[in-house]
Design an enzyme around this catalytic site. Structure first.
Site, PDB file in Angstrom:
ATOM      1  N   ASP A   1      58.032  70.344  29.263  1.00 24.84           N
ATOM      2  CA  ASP A   1      57.278  70.561  27.955  1.00 24.84           C
ATOM      3  C   ASP A   1      58.370  70.385  26.664  1.00 24.84           C
ATOM      4  O   ASP A   1      59.302  71.061  26.547  1.00 24.84           O
ATOM      5  CB  ASP A   1      56.505  71.821  27.461  1.00 24.84           C
ATOM      6  CG  ASP A   1      55.260  71.448  26.918  1.00 24.84           C
ATOM      7  OD1 ASP A   1      54.252  72.330  27.237  1.00 24.84           O
ATOM      8  OD2 ASP A   1      55.470  70.719  25.750  1.00 24.84           O
TER       9      ASP A   1
ATOM     10  N   HIS B   1      46.350  74.898  28.342  1.00 21.99           N
ATOM     11  CA  HIS B   1      46.465  76.211  27.888  1.00 21.99           C
ATOM     12  C   HIS B   1      45.969  76.274  26.366  1.00 21.99           C
ATOM     13  O   HIS B   1      46.114  77.391  25.805  1.00 21.99           O
ATOM     14  CB  HIS B   1      47.963  76.506  27.606  1.00 21.99           C
ATOM     15  CG  HIS B   1      48.627  75.868  26.939  1.00 21.99           C
ATOM     16  ND1 HIS B   1      49.059  74.169  27.100  1.00 21.99           N
ATOM     17  CD2 HIS B   1      49.232  75.731  25.770  1.00 21.99           C
ATOM     18  CE1 HIS B   1      49.554  73.832  26.064  1.00 21.99           C
ATOM     19  NE2 HIS B   1      49.966  74.662  25.234  1.00 21.99           N
ATOM     20  N   ASP B   2      45.361  75.226  25.812  1.00 21.00           N
ATOM     21  CA  ASP B   2      45.013  75.242  24.396  1.00 21.00           C
ATOM     22  C   ASP B   2      43.296  75.151  24.352  1.00 21.00           C
ATOM     23  O   ASP B   2      42.762  75.346  23.422  1.00 21.00           O
ATOM     24  CB  ASP B   2      45.155  74.325  23.611  1.00 21.00           C
ATOM     25  CG  ASP B   2      46.726  74.210  23.415  1.00 21.00           C
ATOM     26  OD1 ASP B   2      47.524  73.267  22.959  1.00 21.00           O
ATOM     27  OD2 ASP B   2      47.291  75.392  23.214  1.00 21.00           O
TER      28      ASP B   2
ATOM     29  N   GLU C   1      51.591  64.209  23.556  1.00 23.04           N
ATOM     30  CA  GLU C   1      50.164  65.001  22.980  1.00 23.04           C
ATOM     31  C   GLU C   1      50.004  64.630  21.449  1.00 23.04           C
ATOM     32  O   GLU C   1      50.769  64.918  20.855  1.00 23.04           O
ATOM     33  CB  GLU C   1      50.418  66.555  23.067  1.00 23.04           C
ATOM     34  CG  GLU C   1      49.131  67.319  22.707  1.00 23.04           C
ATOM     35  CD  GLU C   1      49.475  68.667  22.059  1.00 23.04           C
ATOM     36  OE1 GLU C   1      50.444  69.109  21.464  1.00 23.04           O
ATOM     37  OE2 GLU C   1      48.604  69.545  22.014  1.00 23.04           O
TER      38      GLU C   1
ATOM     39  N   ASP D   1      54.972  67.529  22.868  1.00 26.94           N
ATOM     40  CA  ASP D   1      54.017  68.593  21.988  1.00 26.94           C
ATOM     41  C   ASP D   1      54.169  67.748  20.555  1.00 26.94           C
ATOM     42  O   ASP D   1      55.014  67.522  19.942  1.00 26.94           O
ATOM     43  CB  ASP D   1      54.939  69.785  21.864  1.00 26.94           C
ATOM     44  CG  ASP D   1      53.901  70.739  21.241  1.00 26.94           C
ATOM     45  OD1 ASP D   1      53.018  71.232  21.970  1.00 26.94           O
ATOM     46  OD2 ASP D   1      54.378  71.249  20.046  1.00 26.94           O
TER      47      ASP D   1
HETATM   48  O1  TEU Z   1      49.228  72.056  20.255  1.00 26.42           O
HETATM   49  C1  TEU Z   1      49.054  71.107  19.154  1.00 26.42           C
HETATM   50  C2  TEU Z   1      47.833  71.296  18.694  1.00 26.42           C
HETATM   51  O2  TEU Z   1      47.083  70.230  18.882  1.00 26.42           O
HETATM   52  C3  TEU Z   1      47.025  72.445  17.983  1.00 26.42           C
HETATM   53  O3  TEU Z   1      46.048  72.110  17.091  1.00 26.42           O
HETATM   54  C4  TEU Z   1      46.455  73.284  19.011  1.00 26.42           C
HETATM   55  O4  TEU Z   1      45.482  72.745  19.774  1.00 26.42           O
HETATM   56  C5  TEU Z   1      45.871  74.518  18.494  1.00 26.42           C
HETATM   57  O5  TEU Z   1      45.126  75.054  19.231  1.00 26.42           O
HETATM   58  C6  TEU Z   1      45.261  74.488  17.000  1.00 26.42           C
HETATM   59  O6  TEU Z   1      43.949  74.170  17.188  1.00 26.42           O
HETATM   60  C7  TEU Z   1      50.412  72.317  20.680  1.00 26.42           C
HETATM   61  C8  TEU Z   1      50.463  73.062  22.038  1.00 26.42           C
HETATM   62  O7  TEU Z   1      49.769  72.633  22.947  1.00 26.42           O
HETATM   63  C9  TEU Z   1      50.160  74.528  21.555  1.00 26.42           C
HETATM   64  O8  TEU Z   1      50.082  75.622  22.341  1.00 26.42           O
HETATM   65  C10 TEU Z   1      50.935  74.709  20.334  1.00 26.42           C
HETATM   66  O9  TEU Z   1      50.563  76.099  19.703  1.00 26.42           O
HETATM   67  C11 TEU Z   1      51.102  73.871  19.037  1.00 26.42           C
HETATM   68  O10 TEU Z   1      51.331  72.553  19.972  1.00 26.42           O
HETATM   69  C12 TEU Z   1      52.382  74.027  18.404  1.00 26.42           C
HETATM   70  O11 TEU Z   1      53.677  74.057  19.097  1.00 26.42           O
END
Ligand code: TEU
Length: 572
Positions: A99, A342-343, A269, A207
């Site tokens: 990542d 994970h989100d 992403e 990311d």
């Molecule tokens: O997530 C980026 C993102 O799209 C954020 O909007 C995230 O979905 C968050 O839930 C807001 O709704 C990436 C990573 O996957 C996330 O785990 C991190 O918290 C974020 O970037 C910052 O690094």
């Protein structure tokens, strides 16, 4: 033309190490725990593992706040442990993707510590520092340089008292944004990336990579965002796909990937990206990325309150969105395919039925996704049909996004605690972060200690050990889907065409070209549904995949689907 890239036939498995397997009893997953579970990955048949961050980090955002890009956090082990994990996975034919979190660092990264130390620090310009808004006093509400909001509630600017200036953080205040306008920042990032590639990793998941270019004026000015429903302009909307983004990605390609491109997997992403952006990112001729994670399909069920305001999914909108990306990237570019990470909440709870029809709906969701054209991503536990946590107390939550959302909601009296528990219960990222359920023992075989977050009580029934012994389990269904992708060129490269786009409950499509046509149908309903079979002669077609233990009901060219039934037919 050139043979298709290796990752067009690959399946990626995402490990969120903190919740995968603990080996030292501290209740937090770690790298030596991964070594204990490689047989599970081999049996599943995945080709690549993507690790969420394991770097040194204060863990403010569970590792997406990095304080040393070139070391492993002691929570997860050592660099030697990581080398051992990479060697073990390579030894079983599995590639390793790291990542890459370079839109921001931790505020405890030495670069930021130096940058904040004084206005004329040589690293001051490595981050976004700005004085209070014109005519306002530092610290007073509204003095932030722009009206941008953090993704984790509150302003995207934090005042540093020592220098009287604000620094930008699109995420938490412990995640200051790097200034990619500064060529020294870019050079340092590229050095680090080359260091990881030289160490033997096979690529990166990048990311929020489409946020790195900010729309900054020649005079360094940043503009306010459009104020949406009375709140700050969402910072990510202000910085999505900025003016120099493709320039930076192409520079990164030249500086880091030139000459070793074919063996790597590069996935970006890209929140807020459209399919047109997707073409720009993934058209091989542009030498940027191989594929991106779109968010369009996982925002369909968002109400005005976003992820904490989930509505019922409109299947027709989902089909239209997925089809737009299938067609949009068909002749140039490539899709990633996911429901979970994970989100995101667990898909069987969000889009299926995690009660009576958990197994059927989880296997239906898997079938529909994996029969699309693109590279499927399996998030840890998705292959088991793991469900949302169904936490009952706010104290059960750990995720900074959820905790800050709860704090802000309570501070403004927006939601009762009961409404808050319901909102987090459906939308919190913690739904995806409960420990992987390996067996029916008290902590599901995840740890011998106190787990950092609650183990889902349904692990007694939903666990890898039980599913490995059940041929009809979600696990074996994923194993068969992955094997099908490895064997059938039509699954890998065939054309995609929706069938009956207007059907409100059935997701049906064909895949054709390069071999016998496939007809795929999945019912997103707990009631019986019907769909006309297309693309194959139903009476002579072969059942390639099903999620009920007996043959599907096909008569007079009509397929009658049982609750959450999935069917894949191949023309014979
Ligand atoms: O997530 C980026 C993102 O799209 C954020 O909007 C995230 O979905 C968050 O839930 C807001 O709704 C990436 C990573 O996957 C996330 O785990 C991190 O918290 C974020 O970037 C910052 O690094």
């Amino acid at each position: 033309g050139d043979p298709p890239a290796w990752w067009t036939g690959a399946v990626v498995y995402q490990i969120y190490p903190r919740s995968f397997q603990d080996s030292d009893g501290d209740g937090i997953g770690d790298l030596r725990g991964v070594l204990q579970r490689i047989d599970h990955l081999v049996e599943l048949g995945v080709d690549v593992v993507w690790f969420s961050p394991i770097y040194r980090s204060p863990q403010d955002d569970n590792g997406y706040d990095i304080s040393d890009y070139c070391d492993v956090d002691p929570l997860f082990g050592t660099l030697a442990d990581l080398d051992e994990v990479i060697a073990a996975l390579h030894g079983r034919g599995i590639r390793v993707v790291m990542d890459l979190v370079v839109n921001h660092t931790s505020d405890e990264h030495p670069w930021f510590v130096e940058s904040r130390s004084s206005k004329d620090s040589p690293r001051r310009d490595w981050y976004w520092w700005r004085p209070p808004r014109e005519g306002m006093v530092a610290g007073e509400p509204g003095a932030e340089p722009t009206n941008w909001a953090s993704a984790f509630s509150g302003p995207a600017w934090e005042l540093d008292e020592a220098t009287g200036e604000y620094f930008l953080h699109l995420f938490s205040r412990k995640q200051p944004d790097l200034n990619w306008e500064n060529p020294d920042v870019r050079a340092a990032v590229y050095d680090m990336m080359r260091w990881w590639l030289d160490r033997g990793v096979d690529g990166f998941r990048m990311d929020v990579i489409n946020l790195i270019s900010k729309a900054v004026g020649a005079d360094g000015s940043l503009a306010d965002g459009e104020v949406v429903d009375g709140r700050f302009g969402d910072s990510r909307l202000q910085t999505v796909n900025g003016p120099r983004l493709h320039e930076f990605l192409q520079e990164m390609h030249r500086e880091v990937f030139e000459g070793r491109r074919e063996a790597l997997l590069l996935v970006g992403e890209t929140p807020g990206a459209t399919v047109e952006d997707g073409r720009l990112f993934t058209d091989p001729a542009r030498r940027e990325l191989d594929m991106v994670f779109t968010f369009e399909h996982v925002h369909i069920d968002h109400g005005p309150g976003g992820r904490f305001d989930l509505r019922r999914l409109d299947l027709r909108e989902l089909k239209a969105t997925m089809a737009r990306w299938q067609h949009g990237l068909f002749d140039a570019g490539w899709n990633s395919l996911y429901w979970e990470n994970h989100d995101q909440p667990r898909s069987v709870s969000r889009f299926g039925d995690d009660g009576a029809y958990r197994r059927e709906s989880a296997t239906m969701l898997a079938t529909v996704l994996h029969l699309h054209r693109g590279t499927p991503y399996v998030y840890q536990g998705e292959e088991l049909g793991m469900t949302n946590a169904h936490f009952r107390e706010l104290s059960d939550y750990r995720d900074i996004e959820s905790l800050r959302y709860a704090a802000e909601s309570r501070a403004h009296g927006r939601l009762t605690d009961e409404q808050l528990v319901a909102a987090l219960g459906s939308g919190s990222r913690d739904n995806a972060r409960t420990p992987v359920q390996w067996d029916g023992s008290p902590a599901a075989g995840f740890t011998t200690g106190e787990p950092w977050i609650g183990v889902n009580p349904n692990h007694a029934m939903v666990n890898a050990e039980a599913e490995r012994g059940d041929p009809a389990s979600v696990f074996h269904h994923y194993r068969r889907l992955i094997a099908l992708r490895h064997e059938d060129p039509v699954v890998r490269l065939g054309d995609f065409a929706l069938v009956a786009p207007g059907h409100p409950h059935v997701y049906a499509f064909t895949r054709s070209g390069g071999g016998p046509t496939l007809f795929v149908a999945g019912s997103f309903s707990g009631d019986p549904q019907e769909i006309e079979v297309e693309g194959v002669a139903p009476e002579s077609a072969e059942l390639v995949v099903g999620n009920y233990d007996d043959a599907p009901d096909i008569a007079d060219g009509v397929l009658r689907l049982r609750p959450w039934e999935a069917v894949v037919l191949r023309e014979s």
